[in-house]
Design an enzyme around this catalytic site. Structure first.
Site, PDB file in Angstrom:
ATOM      1  N   ASP A 132      -5.409  -6.295  -0.878  1.00 43.12           N
ATOM      2  CA  ASP A 132      -4.913  -7.531  -1.485  1.00 43.12           C
ATOM      3  C   ASP A 132      -6.114  -8.345  -1.954  1.00 43.12           C
ATOM      4  O   ASP A 132      -7.157  -8.398  -1.278  1.00 43.12           O
ATOM      5  CB  ASP A 132      -4.095  -8.343  -0.483  1.00 43.12           C
ATOM      6  CG  ASP A 132      -2.693  -7.778  -0.299  1.00 43.12           C
ATOM      7  OD1 ASP A 132      -2.275  -6.962  -1.139  1.00 43.12           O
ATOM      8  OD2 ASP A 132      -2.014  -8.149   0.678  1.00 43.12           O
ATOM      9  N   ASP A 149       2.300  -5.631  -5.886  1.00 37.72           N
ATOM     10  CA  ASP A 149       3.312  -6.635  -5.533  1.00 37.72           C
ATOM     11  C   ASP A 149       3.845  -7.331  -6.787  1.00 37.72           C
ATOM     12  O   ASP A 149       5.037  -7.649  -6.872  1.00 37.72           O
ATOM     13  CB  ASP A 149       2.713  -7.669  -4.581  1.00 37.72           C
ATOM     14  CG  ASP A 149       2.248  -7.046  -3.274  1.00 37.72           C
ATOM     15  OD1 ASP A 149       2.823  -6.011  -2.890  1.00 37.72           O
ATOM     16  OD2 ASP A 149       1.316  -7.586  -2.652  1.00 37.72           O
TER      17      ASP A 149
END
Length: 235
Positions: A132, A149
């Site tokens: 991330d 995402d």
């Protein structure tokens, strides 16, 4: 085989594009997965873990971490559950993609599959974690996420919008479609009848347009033809 643009046009009109759409969606999935992995690799090699960098001040910053939870940092340290869920989601989405008839829905499913496989690839490469690097700063909750995402969010949004818009269109057609069909059919029939009546009024037979042909067909000689249509030559 005779080549003509008309034959190609007719072929394209009658062709079933079902599997061509699926092939395009498959290509979209591959491109999105490669894009996701290349961006994550660039972040992993270009940003130090744990350090935060300003990207779009007040909106999104860059911060490289290995997230052992799900999207937006939920379900932390649930490796087996997350891998199993992602695997089942990829299979279910792929099956849905094969049987759906809506192009817009197929596009949304493709984004969901690409994001799911992108994160699933990370979990196999990084011992259950995903890379991330996008830190949300606009308003709480200040979550951190990645491109996969984003793909999943875009895909779900497309699917929801397609379902809502499709439901509205179907409800409108059920309510007004029958009346519109009657109106359209009546208008179309009126136009056809008017056109036929105009054609009947303006239609001239070949006998009226070319009377000399009728004379020849009846066996009248050429002298009769001239004396009938050109009296001044009659002595």
């Amino acid at each position: 085989m005779e080549f003509s643009w008309l034959a190609i046009k007719n072929h394209l009109k009658t062709r079933d594009w079902k599997w061509l759409t699926k092939i395009i969606c498959f290509c979209v999935i591959i491109i999105l997965i490669i894009t996701d992995q290349m961006i994550k690799l660039a972040v992993q090699n270009g940003i130090k873990a744990g350090e935060e960098y300003k990207f779009i001040p007040g909106f999104i910053n860059l911060k490289f971490i290995i997230n052992y939870g799900s999207a937006f940092s939920f379900f932390q340290n649930q490796r087996i559950f997350l891998i199993t869920f992602a695997f089942l989601l990829a299979i279910a989405s792929s099956t849905w993609l094969l049987f759906t008839k809506s192009i817009n829905r197929a596009l949304g499913i493709s984004f969901v599959i690409a994001g799911t496989i992108g994160n699933l690839t990370d979990r196999f490469l990084h011992k259950g974690g995903v890379i991330d690097f996008l830190l949300w700063q606009l308003f709480p909750p200040y979550t951190i996420f990645n491109t996969a995402d984003i793909f999943i969010t875009i895909g779900i949004t497309i699917i929801i919008l397609q379902i809502i818009i499709g439901t509205i269109i179907n409800a409108y057609q059920e309510k007004f479609g029958e009346h519109n069909n009657e109106v359209n059919n009546g208008t179309f029939t009126t136009i056809i009848n008017d056109r036929k009546s105009k054609d009947d009024k303006t239609k001239i037979s070949w006998k009226q347009k070319y009377p000399h042909r009728q004379i020849f067909s009846n066996g009248i000689n050429r002298t009769s033809l001239f004396t009938k249509f050109y009296p001044k030559f009659n002595h």
